[in-house]
Design a protein around this motif. Structure first.
Motif, PDB file in Angstrom:
ATOM      1  N   TRP A 324       0.829  -1.215   0.000  1.00 43.10           N
ATOM      2  CA  TRP A 324       0.000   0.000   0.000  1.00 43.10           C
ATOM      3  C   TRP A 324       0.859   1.259   0.000  1.00 43.10           C
ATOM      4  N   LYS A 327       2.274   1.729  -3.436  1.00 43.20           N
ATOM      5  CA  LYS A 327       1.223   2.171  -4.355  1.00 43.20           C
ATOM      6  C   LYS A 327       0.912   3.655  -4.148  1.00 43.20           C
ATOM      7  N   ASN A 328       0.918   4.081  -2.907  1.00 45.00           N
ATOM      8  CA  ASN A 328       0.593   5.471  -2.596  1.00 45.00           C
ATOM      9  C   ASN A 328       1.681   6.447  -3.062  1.00 45.00           C
ATOM     10  N   ILE A 334      -3.907   5.709  -3.658  1.00 43.72           N
ATOM     11  CA  ILE A 334      -5.122   5.130  -3.069  1.00 43.72           C
ATOM     12  C   ILE A 334      -5.989   6.273  -2.541  1.00 43.72           C
ATOM     13  N   LYS A 337      -9.176   4.810   1.020  1.00 43.03           N
ATOM     14  CA  LYS A 337      -8.495   3.795   1.835  1.00 43.03           C
ATOM     15  C   LYS A 337      -9.491   2.806   2.447  1.00 43.03           C
ATOM     16  N   TYR A 340     -10.680   0.434  -0.507  1.00 42.44           N
ATOM     17  CA  TYR A 340      -9.614  -0.317  -1.175  1.00 42.44           C
ATOM     18  C   TYR A 340      -8.869  -1.240  -0.212  1.00 42.44           C
ATOM     19  N   CYS A 341      -8.426  -0.700   0.923  1.00 39.06           N
ATOM     20  CA  CYS A 341      -7.583  -1.483   1.836  1.00 39.06           C
ATOM     21  C   CYS A 341      -8.357  -2.604   2.517  1.00 39.06           C
TER      22      CYS A 341
END
Length: 380
Positions: A324, A327-328, A334, A337, A340-341
Motif C-alpha cells: 500500500w 502504491k501510494n 489510493i 483507503k 480499497y484497503c
C-alpha cells in the motif's frame, strides 16, 4: 396422419440455459434468521450446495432478486470425487428436490400459517441444467428473507461446501449464528424440528399416528436421536471453527421413578466466542500494537483485523502494508483507503485460508502415497 403431440411440442421454442453472466462469489452466505432456524426438511447435500452458491451471489447493495441465477456445476462438485461428466443425475435429483422445497411461515400465536415455494417455475425462463450450467429462479415472494435482510447470520463457504452430511451442514449454519456467544443451548423438542426429526407425515401433510393414536416421531428415543444426528457433524466439523462439544442437560426433578430425562442439549464451540474487538493484549504488545495502529491508519476496520490478521500472520500483514505504501507513492494513489484497503485485506485473508486448506490436502495426499509405498514394499 401426423402425430399432433409432436407438432404441438415442436411449436414450443426451447429456451436457452447457456451461461448469461459469470457468477461472482464473495465467499460467505448471509442467511435470514427465519431461514436458519426454520424447520427445514432434510434434502441432499447437492441441493444445499446449490442454494448456498445462489445466496452467495446476492450482494449487500442488491435491492431485489435477480431474474435468474446461474452456477457452474464444477462449483457444486468441489470436494467430491464425482466427475463433471457423470454429475447429471446428482444435479437432476437436486433440482427435483429444490422444486419441491417449501418455506413455512407461522404467526407467533400459531393462529395462522402459510408456505412459499423456494423456486419459481412459472416463468418463461426455466429452472434447469445445460452443458454444465445450472439455472435457478428464486420465488420473488421470498425476497424479504434474501435481500436486505435486517436480521441474519452469516457463515463462510470455506469448509461448508465440502461437507458430506446434511446434519453437518445444519450444525454449520446454526453454530455460525452463535459464534459470538460461543455455545448453543436448545430444548430437545426444538432440536428435533431443526434436524427434521419431528413428527412423521403422510402425503397429505397429516401427522402419522400409532395404533393407540399417539403421534409418530422420527427416532423417538433421545439417545437414538443424538446418535443419529450428531455422529457425522462431530466428525466432519472437527478441526474447523465450528468444532463443538456436546453436553446433555437432564431434568432436575422427576415425578415418577426412573432415569431422569434429557430435556435440553448444549453445544459449546471449542474455539469459544468469536472476537469482535481487538484484544487489549494485541495493543499492548510492542510489535502487534504498532501493526494494528498502522492498519487503522489505512482505514482497515477492527473487525477485519480481528478476523484475518491471525490468518495472514505478521509477515503477510507487513507485506500488505508495504504494498500500500509503494502504491501510494506511485501514480496510482489510493484515494479511498476504507474501500480499497479493506477489500485487499479481506481478499488476502481468504486466499490465505484457501492456501492453508490446500496445504493440508496436499499433506494428506503425501501421507497416503507414503503409506501406499510402504505397504507395497512390505508385500514384495
Amino acid at each position: 396422419m401426423a402425430d399432433k403431440r409432436v407438432a404441438r411440442s415442436s411449436s414450443v421454442p426451447m429456451l436457452e440455459l447457456d451461461l448469461k453472466y459469470e457468477p461472482e462469489y464473495r465467499g460467505e452466505v448471509k442467511q435470514h434468521w427465519n431461514v436458519t432456524f426454520a424447520h427445514q426438511k432434510k434434502i441432499s447435500v447437492y441441493s444445499k450446495r446449490i442454494l448456498a452458491r445462489v445466496i452467495d451471489q446476492i450482494r449487500d447493495n442488491d435491492y431485489q432478486l435477480r431474474e435468474f441465477y446461474q452456477i457452474h456445476v464444477s462449483s457444486i462438485l468441489e470436494g467430491t470425487d464425482i466427475e463433471i461428466d457423470t454429475a447429471y443425475s446428482k444435479i437432476k435429483g437436486a433440482l427435483y428436490e429444490l422444486a419441491d422445497v417449501k418455506w413455512e411461515f407461522e404467526s407467533i400465536d400459531r393462529s395462522e400459517w402459510y408456505f412459499r415455494h423456494l423456486l419459481d417455475t412459472t416463468k418463461e425462463r426455466r429452472v434447469g441444467y445445460k452443458d454444465g450450467i445450472i439455472t435457478i429462479l428464486l420465488n420473488p415472494q421470498l425476497a424479504p428473507y434474501l435481500v436486505k435482510a435486517a436480521h441474519y447470520s452469516k457463515f463462510p463457504l470455506h469448509g461448508y461446501m465440502n461437507l458430506k452430511s446434511w446434519y453437518s451442514m445444519r450444525f454449520f449454519e446454526i453454530l455460525s449464528a452463535f459464534q459470538d456467544k460461543g455455545f448453543w443451548e436448545v430444548p430437545v423438542e426444538e432440536y428435533r424440528q431443526y434436524m427434521d426429526c419431528w413428527y412423521e407425515y403422510d402425503k397429505r401433510g397429516q401427522v402419522k399416528k400409532d395404533k393407540d393414536g399417539n403421534p409418530l416421531l422420527k427416532y423417538p428415543k433421545t439417545k437414538l436421536l443424538i446418535d443419529y444426528t450428531m455422529k457425522e457433524p462431530l466428525k466432519e466439523l472437527a478441526g474447523t471453527d465450528y468444532e463443538f462439544t456436546f453436553t446433555p442437560i437432564y431434568e432436575v426433578t422427576r415425578a415418577v421413578k426412573g432415569r431422569k430425562k434429557i430435556i435440553r442439549l448444549r453445544f459449546d464451540l471449542k474455539k469459544g466466542p468469536a472476537l469482535k474487538d481487538i484484544p487489549e493484549s494485541w495493543l499492548q504488545h510492542t510489535e502487534t500494537g504498532s501493526i494494528v495502529q498502522r492498519l487503522r491508519e489505512w482505514k482497515v476496520t477492527d473487525r477485519n483485523i480481528v478476523q484475518y490478521a491471525p490468518i495472514l500472520k505478521q509477515a503477510g500483514v507487513l507485506e500488505l502494508l508495504r504494498a500500500w505504501e509503494l502504491k501510494n507513492r506511485s501514480n496510482r494513489h489510493i484515494d479511498d483507503k476504507l474501500r480499497y484497503c479493506n477489500a485487499a485485506f479481506v481478499r488476502a485473508g481468504k486466499q490465505a485460508l484457501e492456501d492453508a486448506k490446500q496445504t493440508k490436502i496436499d499433506a494428506k495426499h503425501e501421507a497416503a502415497e507414503a503409506k501406499l509405498i510402504v505397504q507395497q514394499a512390505l508385500n514384495l
